[in-house]
Design a protein around this motif. Sequence first.
Motif, mmCIF file in Angstrom:
data_model
loop_
_atom_site.group_PDB
_atom_site.id
_atom_site.type_symbol
_atom_site.label_atom_id
_atom_site.label_comp_id
_atom_site.label_asym_id
_atom_site.label_seq_id
_atom_site.Cartn_x
_atom_site.Cartn_y
_atom_site.Cartn_z
ATOM 1 N N PHE A 1 7.058 -21.509 13.907
ATOM 2 C CA PHE A 1 7.058 -20.727 15.142
ATOM 3 C C PHE A 1 8.035 -19.549 15.134
ATOM 4 O O PHE A 1 7.906 -18.639 15.949
ATOM 5 C CB PHE A 1 7.357 -21.635 16.338
ATOM 6 N N GLU A 2 9.017 -19.575 14.239
ATOM 7 C CA GLU A 2 9.988 -18.487 14.205
ATOM 8 C C GLU A 2 9.909 -17.686 12.913
ATOM 9 O O GLU A 2 10.597 -16.668 12.771
ATOM 10 C CB GLU A 2 11.406 -19.047 14.378
ATOM 11 N N GLY A 3 9.092 -18.156 11.974
ATOM 12 C CA GLY A 3 8.935 -17.446 10.707
ATOM 13 C C GLY A 3 10.161 -17.474 9.834
ATOM 14 O O GLY A 3 10.331 -16.644 8.937
ATOM 15 N N ALA A 4 11.046 -18.457 10.062
ATOM 16 C CA ALA A 4 12.287 -18.544 9.288
ATOM 17 C C ALA A 4 12.060 -19.347 8.011
ATOM 18 O O ALA A 4 11.034 -20.016 7.841
ATOM 19 C CB ALA A 4 13.382 -19.192 10.131
ATOM 20 N N ASP A 5 13.038 -19.300 7.133
ATOM 21 C CA ASP A 5 12.982 -20.034 5.869
ATOM 22 C C ASP A 5 13.546 -21.428 6.081
ATOM 23 O O ASP A 5 14.619 -21.597 6.670
ATOM 24 C CB ASP A 5 13.798 -19.288 4.814
ATOM 25 N N ALA A 6 12.844 -22.448 5.593
ATOM 26 C CA ALA A 6 13.313 -23.829 5.739
ATOM 27 C C ALA A 6 14.461 -24.151 4.795
ATOM 28 O O ALA A 6 15.052 -25.226 4.873
ATOM 29 C CB ALA A 6 12.159 -24.799 5.494
ATOM 30 N N GLY A 7 14.790 -23.227 3.905
ATOM 31 C CA GLY A 7 15.871 -23.466 2.961
ATOM 32 C C GLY A 7 15.413 -24.145 1.692
ATOM 33 O O GLY A 7 16.232 -24.501 0.845
ATOM 34 N N MET A 8 14.112 -24.312 1.547
ATOM 35 C CA MET A 8 13.537 -24.935 0.360
ATOM 36 C C MET A 8 12.092 -24.478 0.243
ATOM 37 O O MET A 8 11.515 -23.991 1.219
ATOM 38 C CB MET A 8 13.606 -26.463 0.461
ATOM 39 N N PRO A 9 11.466 -24.621 -0.931
ATOM 40 C CA PRO A 9 10.059 -24.235 -1.071
ATOM 41 C C PRO A 9 9.180 -24.986 -0.082
ATOM 42 O O PRO A 9 9.462 -26.149 0.262
ATOM 43 C CB PRO A 9 9.735 -24.627 -2.516
ATOM 44 N N ALA B 1 24.789 -34.536 -4.876
ATOM 45 C CA ALA B 1 24.890 -34.162 -6.292
ATOM 46 C C ALA B 1 24.002 -32.978 -6.630
ATOM 47 O O ALA B 1 24.283 -32.234 -7.578
ATOM 48 C CB ALA B 1 24.518 -35.363 -7.169
ATOM 49 N N SER B 2 22.922 -32.794 -5.862
ATOM 50 C CA SER B 2 22.010 -31.679 -6.123
ATOM 51 C C SER B 2 22.612 -30.337 -5.735
ATOM 52 O O SER B 2 22.241 -29.292 -6.294
ATOM 53 C CB SER B 2 20.700 -31.887 -5.349
ATOM 54 N N ALA B 3 23.538 -30.348 -4.764
ATOM 55 C CA ALA B 3 24.079 -29.098 -4.226
ATOM 56 C C ALA B 3 24.686 -28.188 -5.289
ATOM 57 O O ALA B 3 24.369 -26.989 -5.330
ATOM 58 C CB ALA B 3 25.088 -29.403 -3.120
ATOM 59 N N PRO B 4 25.575 -28.681 -6.164
ATOM 60 C CA PRO B 4 26.148 -27.760 -7.154
ATOM 61 C C PRO B 4 25.113 -27.220 -8.132
ATOM 62 O O PRO B 4 25.204 -26.054 -8.547
ATOM 63 C CB PRO B 4 27.202 -28.612 -7.876
ATOM 64 N N PHE B 5 24.128 -28.025 -8.496
ATOM 65 C CA PHE B 5 23.074 -27.547 -9.393
ATOM 66 C C PHE B 5 22.241 -26.465 -8.710
ATOM 67 O O PHE B 5 21.885 -25.451 -9.327
ATOM 68 C CB PHE B 5 22.169 -28.707 -9.821
ATOM 69 N N GLN B 6 21.922 -26.683 -7.423
ATOM 70 C CA GLN B 6 21.145 -25.690 -6.687
ATOM 71 C C GLN B 6 21.946 -24.410 -6.481
ATOM 72 O O GLN B 6 21.416 -23.300 -6.610
ATOM 73 C CB GLN B 6 20.700 -26.283 -5.349
ATOM 74 N N ALA C 1 21.915 -22.455 -9.492
ATOM 75 C CA ALA C 1 20.608 -21.830 -9.726
ATOM 76 C C ALA C 1 20.322 -20.695 -8.759
ATOM 77 O O ALA C 1 19.241 -20.101 -8.796
ATOM 78 C CB ALA C 1 19.506 -22.887 -9.632
ATOM 79 N N GLY C 2 21.282 -20.408 -7.861
ATOM 80 C CA GLY C 2 21.128 -19.289 -6.947
ATOM 81 C C GLY C 2 20.499 -19.620 -5.611
ATOM 82 O O GLY C 2 20.094 -18.716 -4.873
ATOM 83 N N VAL C 3 20.422 -20.908 -5.253
ATOM 84 C CA VAL C 3 19.845 -21.300 -3.965
ATOM 85 C C VAL C 3 20.871 -21.061 -2.859
ATOM 86 O O VAL C 3 21.971 -21.617 -2.884
ATOM 87 C CB VAL C 3 19.429 -22.789 -3.977
ATOM 88 N N GLU C 4 20.524 -20.250 -1.878
ATOM 89 C CA GLU C 4 21.429 -19.961 -0.765
ATOM 90 C C GLU C 4 21.553 -21.172 0.152
ATOM 91 O O GLU C 4 20.582 -21.871 0.420
ATOM 92 C CB GLU C 4 20.921 -18.755 0.026
ATOM 93 N N GLY C 5 22.749 -21.392 0.666
ATOM 94 C CA GLY C 5 22.980 -22.489 1.594
ATOM 95 C C GLY C 5 22.894 -23.856 0.965
ATOM 96 O O GLY C 5 22.670 -24.856 1.663
ATOM 97 N N ALA C 6 23.091 -23.949 -0.348
ATOM 98 C CA ALA C 6 22.952 -25.231 -1.042
ATOM 99 C C ALA C 6 23.955 -26.267 -0.538
ATOM 100 O O ALA C 6 23.683 -27.470 -0.575
ATOM 101 C CB ALA C 6 23.116 -25.029 -2.548
ATOM 102 N N TRP C 7 25.117 -25.807 -0.054
ATOM 103 C CA TRP C 7 26.163 -26.734 0.380
ATOM 104 C C TRP C 7 26.093 -27.047 1.877
ATOM 105 O O TRP C 7 26.860 -27.876 2.373
ATOM 106 C CB TRP C 7 27.539 -26.144 0.065
ATOM 107 N N THR C 8 25.185 -26.411 2.598
ATOM 108 C CA THR C 8 25.182 -26.486 4.064
ATOM 109 C C THR C 8 25.090 -27.905 4.605
ATOM 110 O O THR C 8 25.821 -28.280 5.528
ATOM 111 C CB THR C 8 24.012 -25.654 4.630
ATOM 112 N N THR C 9 24.187 -28.703 4.068
ATOM 113 C CA THR C 9 23.953 -30.041 4.616
ATOM 114 C C THR C 9 24.768 -31.134 3.936
ATOM 115 O O THR C 9 24.622 -32.315 4.281
ATOM 116 C CB THR C 9 22.462 -30.406 4.518
ATOM 117 N N VAL C 10 25.628 -30.770 2.985
ATOM 118 C CA VAL C 10 26.411 -31.789 2.277
ATOM 119 C C VAL C 10 27.252 -32.652 3.230
ATOM 120 O O VAL C 10 27.294 -33.880 3.086
ATOM 121 C CB VAL C 10 27.290 -31.136 1.184
ATOM 122 N N PRO C 11 27.943 -32.062 4.238
ATOM 123 C CA PRO C 11 28.703 -32.917 5.160
ATOM 124 C C PRO C 11 27.821 -33.939 5.895
ATOM 125 O O PRO C 11 28.242 -35.079 6.125
ATOM 126 C CB PRO C 11 29.311 -31.910 6.143
#
Length: 268
Positions: free
Chosen positions: A163-171, A224-229, A232-242
Amino acid sequence: MASKLRAPLILSGAVAVLAAASSVVPFFVDLYRRDPPFALGAQQGTDLVTLILGVPLLVTGMVLTMRGSARGILFWIGMLEYMLYTFVYFLLGAQMNELFLVYAAICALSLLAVISAMNNAWLTSIGSTFRRSTPARRVSLFMFLFAAVLAALWTYLWHRTIFEGADAGMPAEAFHLIASVDLTIFVPIVLVVAAMLWRRTPMGYAQATSVMVMSTIYPLVLIASAPFQANAGVEGAWTTVPLWAAMSAGSLLCAFSLLRNMQNPKFG
């Protein structure tokens, strides 16, 4: 060892061997060459946690079960659930690679082992050994909160994307699969088990313990996926870690409080 548990234990042994192999092979073969950065990082993080924690803990649960530990049975089932949940993503979410049939075998064997392990009287009898002082209601509330957070997260991302056309942060494919599995399978299971535990049913105690074991380990995959992502250049990879760290820590406390309140740690 109870004869009724022999078959799922044998299946679990096969799961452990295949899961270990599937986590080691990517060090020598470029399995994930077709996957986008988000998926690549997620798969590398999953391989790391499965190899270091998943397989050893599954084997530990199997050994404890064979020694007659009631706690071991619930821990073992929780680790089987981790294997099933984890490799569903590899089977359906990753680009097809050389280990496709291995992923299919792990999912099938894990599912059969879980069904077989739960399809006997041991689980109900074990659930009857929990003390009345077990903080069942508090654990149940945490499970309700856990399910609500996951449901809210996926609903929020779905709304932003559609509904907002935003990126879900993943494919889109990864989001579709993970949200679908959580909303139609994992979240309902957690809610049902939480309700059973709230009523202090024997099966509720047993099922809640295994679910909390699984819910302790899987968020570690996401952490554990956050540092790898990120690498690899994924933006916001650390956002949901907490968030994942809080869920894992809360699940660990719940699993510990349930396991320590079992009156009879042996079966046979």
